[in-house]
Design a protein around this motif. Sequence first.
Motif, short mmCIF file in Angstrom:
data_model
loop_
_atom_site.label_atom_id
_atom_site.label_comp_id
_atom_site.label_asym_id
_atom_site.label_seq_id
_atom_site.Cartn_x
_atom_site.Cartn_y
_atom_site.Cartn_z
N ARG A 49 0.94 -1.25 -0.12
CA ARG A 49 0.10 0.07 -0.01
C ARG A 49 0.84 1.22 -0.04
NH1 ARG A 49 -2.60 -3.74 2.78
NH2 ARG A 49 -5.00 -4.13 2.43
N ILE A 51 0.19 5.56 0.38
CA ILE A 51 -0.85 6.49 0.57
C ILE A 51 -0.18 7.78 -0.44
CG2 ILE A 51 -1.93 5.82 2.64
CD1 ILE A 51 -0.07 7.73 4.16
N VAL A 98 -8.77 4.00 3.13
CA VAL A 98 -7.66 4.89 3.46
C VAL A 98 -7.15 4.92 4.71
CG1 VAL A 98 -7.52 7.57 3.37
CG2 VAL A 98 -8.46 6.48 1.69
N ALA A 101 -4.80 1.96 5.50
CA ALA A 101 -3.55 2.38 4.73
C ALA A 101 -2.81 3.39 5.70
CB ALA A 101 -3.73 2.96 3.40
N GLU A 102 -3.46 4.41 6.40
CA GLU A 102 -2.62 5.45 7.26
C GLU A 102 -2.28 4.60 8.24
OE1 GLU A 102 -5.26 9.37 6.08
OE2 GLU A 102 -6.16 8.15 7.49
N VAL A 120 -5.26 5.58 -1.28
CA VAL A 120 -4.40 4.48 -1.32
C VAL A 120 -4.21 3.87 -2.69
CG1 VAL A 120 -6.01 3.12 -0.20
CG2 VAL A 120 -3.81 2.73 0.20
#
Length: 132
Positions: A49, A51, A98, A101-102, A120
């Motif tokens: 992944r 971002i 999102v 992924a963060e 992402v």
Amino acid sequence: MPDLTSRGERFAEFWTERHLCTLTTVRPNGTAHTVPVGVTLDLESGIARVICSRQSVKARLAAAAGEVGSVVSICQLDGRRWSTLEGRAVMRDDPGSVADAENRYAKRYKQPRVNPRRVVLEIKVTRVLGSV
């Protein structure tokens, strides 16, 4: 699809240590677009992944490819140790993807800055190269 869990502890450690990576995408005219990125890798799912902002070239290329995904390559190196992951990137912009992924990014690097335009890139790894 390669089984990333079978690549051993050295590989797993290398992809959790804090290293910046490069992401290479292919523009419609066939030329390479390479940029520095932070990458997280889920060994069990085989998904890497990245971002980024929705307006970035990498995000626009992945969005244009739709669910088929855009061809990408991620490379990480540290001295003589290196690893390249190849696959296809699909852009996700739903809040759950999102946020996930963060959170992964925060564990490997640091808490990302607030970015309401964040998306992402989910990259299904199809090939692995490298020395680890």
